[in-house]
Each structure stands twice: as structure tokens, then as C-alpha cells.
Scaffold this active site. Structure first.
Site, PDB file in Angstrom:
ATOM      1  N   LYS A 169       0.326   4.208  -0.300  1.00 28.52           N
ATOM      2  CA  LYS A 169      -0.609   5.394   0.354  1.00 28.52           C
ATOM      3  C   LYS A 169      -0.071   6.776  -0.622  1.00 28.52           C
ATOM      4  CE  LYS A 169      -0.199   3.082   4.721  1.00 28.52           C
ATOM      5  NZ  LYS A 169       0.002   3.063   6.080  1.00 28.52           N
ATOM      6  N   HIS A 196      -9.446   1.644   4.886  1.00 33.67           N
ATOM      7  CA  HIS A 196      -8.077   1.653   5.475  1.00 33.67           C
ATOM      8  C   HIS A 196      -8.372   2.583   6.649  1.00 33.67           C
ATOM      9  CE1 HIS A 196      -4.047   2.676   6.379  1.00 33.67           C
ATOM     10  NE2 HIS A 196      -3.609   1.522   5.825  1.00 33.67           N
ATOM     11  N   GLY A 200       2.997  -1.199   4.213  1.00 37.48           N
ATOM     12  CA  GLY A 200       3.049   0.207   3.916  1.00 37.48           C
ATOM     13  C   GLY A 200       4.605   0.795   3.500  1.00 37.48           C
ATOM     14  N   GLY A 201       5.288   1.281   4.710  1.00 38.35           N
ATOM     15  CA  GLY A 201       6.445   1.791   4.394  1.00 38.35           C
ATOM     16  C   GLY A 201       7.549   0.927   3.619  1.00 38.35           C
ATOM     17  N   ASN A 203       0.865  -1.144   0.014  1.00 44.90           N
ATOM     18  CA  ASN A 203       0.100   0.076   0.033  1.00 44.90           C
ATOM     19  C   ASN A 203       0.871   1.082   0.033  1.00 44.90           C
ATOM     20  OD1 ASN A 203      -1.655   2.059   0.273  1.00 44.90           O
ATOM     21  ND2 ASN A 203      -2.364   1.365   2.353  1.00 44.90           N
ATOM     22  N   GLY A 233       2.516   2.352  10.860  1.00 42.34           N
ATOM     23  CA  GLY A 233       3.693   3.391  10.641  1.00 42.34           C
ATOM     24  C   GLY A 233       4.291   3.727  11.956  1.00 42.34           C
ATOM     25  N   SER A 291       3.474  -2.041  10.192  1.00 48.34           N
ATOM     26  CA  SER A 291       4.920  -2.153  10.272  1.00 48.34           C
ATOM     27  C   SER A 291       5.539  -3.602   9.896  1.00 48.34           C
ATOM     28  CB  SER A 291       5.532  -1.955  11.989  1.00 48.34           C
ATOM     29  OG  SER A 291       4.914  -0.403  12.063  1.00 48.34           O
ATOM     30  N   GLU A 306      -5.315  -4.924  10.422  1.00 48.33           N
ATOM     31  CA  GLU A 306      -4.259  -3.801  10.598  1.00 48.33           C
ATOM     32  C   GLU A 306      -4.621  -3.142  11.995  1.00 48.33           C
ATOM     33  OE1 GLU A 306      -2.289  -2.613   6.661  1.00 48.33           O
ATOM     34  OE2 GLU A 306      -3.986  -1.198   7.125  1.00 48.33           O
ATOM     35  N   GLU A 312      -6.465   4.866   7.745  1.00 50.61           N
ATOM     36  CA  GLU A 312      -6.433   6.105   7.561  1.00 50.61           C
ATOM     37  C   GLU A 312      -7.539   6.949   6.954  1.00 50.61           C
ATOM     38  OE1 GLU A 312      -2.628   5.654   5.390  1.00 50.61           O
ATOM     39  OE2 GLU A 312      -1.797   4.823   7.310  1.00 50.61           O
TER      40      GLU A 312
END
Ligand code: 13P
Length: 250
Positions: free
Chosen positions: A11, A94, A233-234, A9, A172, A212, A166, A96
Site C-alpha cells: 500500500k 483493490h 497488507g500489514g 501489498n 486492516g 488480515s 478480499e 481501497e
């Protein structure tokens, strides 16, 4: 046996030029993957990512979808637009979106239904906030989100959905759920799906962990029987990191 699925993802990261660089590097690195590989990219990267992954084992996804076919919904992107641009998957609900953009179980349900209507495969995100976990509410929160998302969805359609568990406190933050926490909560989510659709659908449904997840913790998480992959993500923003996670998912 459920085939693992690793999805990135991105983002709100990667311009088209950056997308080209990342996808070009990624394609050869994951070509022998044993799992399904998906990259969920910003809307403006979808057509390019679809073109760059043509003939590869990487599928492209979006990060949201409108609940209506078309019309006066400024800023929204329809399922037909996504499908035509080359998206096969779409992230829905999600945390967010729920936290910053007013997404509710009702809008998540509407978007999920719409994605299914157009043949997009939803990646439905659920998960509890830190205070909810500390207050012993994890199961209730996840059950409410899953039940709300699947309201009115047939079993045949539900089977096309991937769920991503999640925990919000792990996103994050560098604070991953322990392997046991992920396994236990995903097992619980599977029991909610079983209550809604029966054992066969629940046993076949792929439920990822997200929050993470990285090269260091992927092996422990993937070793757990309930964990069917990851929503990353990251660590999906660098070809080497994402490829490592993909190749670890067998
Ligand atoms: P991070 O991997 O950056 O924690 O993000 C997880 C996530 O939200 C994926 O959807």
C-alpha cells in the site's frame, strides 16, 4: 495442482530507504519458498525493488496501472513504464481504489485489459463490504465484479490473471474471514470463472485470500482446498512476518 502465490501489498508504505532495508532482509528468508513470492510496492520503489530482488525468487509488482498507452493522464503510470521499471505483476481493483478513488468495474476492466496487453500479470481484487455480506449479497457482488473485470478478455489472457478475494470488512481490521468463509467464497468465484471460461481455466486459476492474513491464521487458510495463497497488507511490512507466511504456503 495450482502453485500457491503469496503477494505482499505494501500500500502507501515504505520510502526507497525503507524498501531497501525490508527487501534486503527478506531475500534470504524466503529463498527456499515453495510458492510464488511477489511484493507489490509503491511506484517509486519499483525500480529499486527490482534491482534488489534480481537473481532471487521474489517478483515485483505495482499497485495500479493506467488504462491508456500514454498521454494526458496526470498522475497515472502506464503499463510500459511499469514493465520497464521491473514490475511483473500489478494489483488491479483493490477495494481501497474502489472506495477512495472512484474505481469501478468498468475502469478495472480497462486497466486489466491494458496490463495484459503489456504482459503484466494482474492480481484482480474482488470482495464484498460488511453490509453486503450481512445482506446475503456476497455471491452477487463477487460475480458482478469478476464478470465486469473480465469483459472482453480472452481465455488465453484470463489464464494469466490471479484473483484475490478480499472481503472489505477483513482488510486492516484484524477480523479475518473464517477458513470456511474464505474457502466457500473462493469456490464460488471459481464457479463464476468456470461459467465464463470453462472448467480447465477455472481449475487452473489461482485465487488468493486477502484480509488480515497473518502468521497466526495462514496455516488454517492455506489448508483449505480453494485457497491458493494470500494478498497480505500489514503483515507484509515486516520481513519476519511476511517470510513466515511465505514459508507456510506449500
Ligand atoms: P491487511 O492484510 O492489512 O488486512 O490488508 C489486506 C489487503 O488489503 C491486501 O491487499
Amino acid at each position: 495442482m495450482r502453485k500457491p502465490i503469496i503477494a505482499g501489498n505494501w500500500k502507501m508504505n515504505k520510502t526507497a530507504a525503507e524498501c531497501r532495508e525490508l527487501v534486503t532482509a527478506l531475500v534470504p528468508k524466503v529463498k527456499d519458498a515453495k510458492c510464488d513470492v511477489v511484493i507489490c510496492v509503491p511506484f517509486t520503489d519499483i525500480a529499486l525493488a527490482a534491482e534488489l530482488t534480481k537473481g532471487s525468487n521474489i517478483k515485483v509488482g505495482a499497485q495500479n496501472v493506467a488504462w491508456a498507452d500514454s498521454g494526458a493522464f496526470t498522475g497515472e503510470i502506464s503499463a510500459a513504464m511499469l514493465a520497464e521499471a521491473g514490475a511483473e505483476y500489478v494489483v488491479i481493483g483493490h477495494s481501497e481504489r474502489r472506495q477512495y478513488f472512484g474505481e469501478t468495474d468498468k475502469t478495472v476492466n480497462a486497466r486489466l485489459t491494458q496490463a495484459l496487453k503489456y504482459g503484466l500479470k494482474p492480481i484482480l481484487c474482488v470482495g464484498e463490504k460488511l453490509e453486503e455480506r450481512e445482506g446475503g449479497m456476497t455471491e452477487r457482488v463477487c460475480a458482478t465484479q469478476v464478470e465486469g473485470a473480465f469483459e472482453g478478455v480472452s481465455a488465453a489472457d484470463a489464464e494469466k490473471v490471479v484473483i484475490a478475494y478480499e472481503p472489505v470488512w477483513a482488510i486492516g481490521t484484524g477480523k479475518t474471514a473464517t477458513d470456511e468463509q474464505a474457502d466457500e467464497t473462493i469456490g464460488y468465484i471459481r464457479s463464476v470463472v468456470e461459467k465464463l471460461y470453462g472448467k480447465n481455466t477455472a481449475d487452473g486459476m489461482r485465487i488468493q485470500y486477502g484480509g488480515s492474513m497473518n502468521a497466526k491464521n495462514v496455516d488454517g487458510l492455506m489448508a483449505k482446498p480453494q485457497v491458493d495463497g494470500g494478498l497480505i497488507g500489514g503483515a507484509s511490512l515486516k520481513a519476519d512476518d511476511f517470510a513466515y507466511i511465505v514459508m507456510a504456503a506449500k
